[in-house]
Design an enzyme around this catalytic site. Structure first.
Site, PDB file in Angstrom:
ATOM      1  N   TYR A  27      41.323  40.048  48.438  1.00 47.31           N
ATOM      2  CA  TYR A  27      41.480  40.646  47.112  1.00 47.31           C
ATOM      3  C   TYR A  27      41.893  42.114  47.116  1.00 47.31           C
ATOM      4  O   TYR A  27      42.112  42.680  46.049  1.00 47.31           O
ATOM      5  CB  TYR A  27      40.169  40.495  46.331  1.00 47.31           C
ATOM      6  CG  TYR A  27      39.770  39.054  46.136  1.00 47.31           C
ATOM      7  CD1 TYR A  27      40.447  38.242  45.242  1.00 47.31           C
ATOM      8  CD2 TYR A  27      38.724  38.492  46.863  1.00 47.31           C
ATOM      9  CE1 TYR A  27      40.099  36.917  45.065  1.00 47.31           C
ATOM     10  CE2 TYR A  27      38.358  37.161  46.692  1.00 47.31           C
ATOM     11  CZ  TYR A  27      39.055  36.385  45.791  1.00 47.31           C
ATOM     12  OH  TYR A  27      38.702  35.071  45.615  1.00 47.31           O
ATOM     13  N   HIS A 103      45.732  34.185  39.056  1.00 49.37           N
ATOM     14  CA  HIS A 103      44.888  34.162  40.249  1.00 49.37           C
ATOM     15  C   HIS A 103      45.445  35.163  41.241  1.00 49.37           C
ATOM     16  O   HIS A 103      46.650  35.159  41.523  1.00 49.37           O
ATOM     17  CB  HIS A 103      44.844  32.766  40.873  1.00 49.37           C
ATOM     18  CG  HIS A 103      44.268  31.756  39.945  1.00 49.37           C
ATOM     19  ND1 HIS A 103      42.918  31.660  39.727  1.00 49.37           N
ATOM     20  CD2 HIS A 103      44.871  30.854  39.135  1.00 49.37           C
ATOM     21  CE1 HIS A 103      42.710  30.705  38.828  1.00 49.37           C
ATOM     22  NE2 HIS A 103      43.868  30.217  38.449  1.00 49.37           N
TER      23      HIS A 103
END
Length: 143
Positions: A27, A103
């Site tokens: 991330y 996403h």
């Protein structure tokens, strides 16, 4: 002629408050709040960006209901609820504001349970795997 800016809400679900700390190899190292300021600067004058994050499914649904008949777009990263929440899918279907599903990671390159989204059929599009830039791409769909 008065031009009103579009109202767009970015909604992040469970655990996305940990961006910058959680699994940075997936991330990244930037918090969402830091990236949100970049987005606000980039789209200044074009849209009014709003941001909401919650780790609670009901709070996410309440926020979608709150803006779902007046805003011009919703950018939704529901996190793990993407793969489990029929109630969140129903909330998206129940409102008039179009939603783009985002996403950060490529969910199809991850665990098999992440390959299915209950939300997708109720969204106008899906952006997967482009990191935080996916939010930028989603906002652009509403311009």
């Amino acid at each position: 002629m008065v031009v009103t800016k579009k109202q767009i809400l970015i909604v992040n679900g469970p655990n996305l408050n940990l961006l910058g700390k959680r699994e940075p190899e997936i991330y990244g190292h930037q918090t969402f709040e830091q990236y949100f300021e970049i987005l606000r600067d980039k789209f200044e004058g074009l849209v009014d960006l709003h941001y909401f994050q919650s780790n609670h499914e009901g709070a996410l649904i309440d926020k979608i209901h709150e803006v779902g008949f007046t805003f011009d777009g919703i950018v939704l990263n529901a996190g793990g609820l993407t793969h489990t929440s029929i109630a969140l899918a129903d909330a998206i279907a129940a409102v008039k504001t179009p939603t783009v599903e985002v996403h950060i990671s490529n969910v199809h390159a991850r665990e098999e349970y992440r390959h299915h989204s209950f939300l997708s059929k109720n969204c106008i599009g899906i952006i997967i795997g482009f990191g935080l830039r996916g939010y930028d791409f989603a906002i652009q769909t509403f311009l």
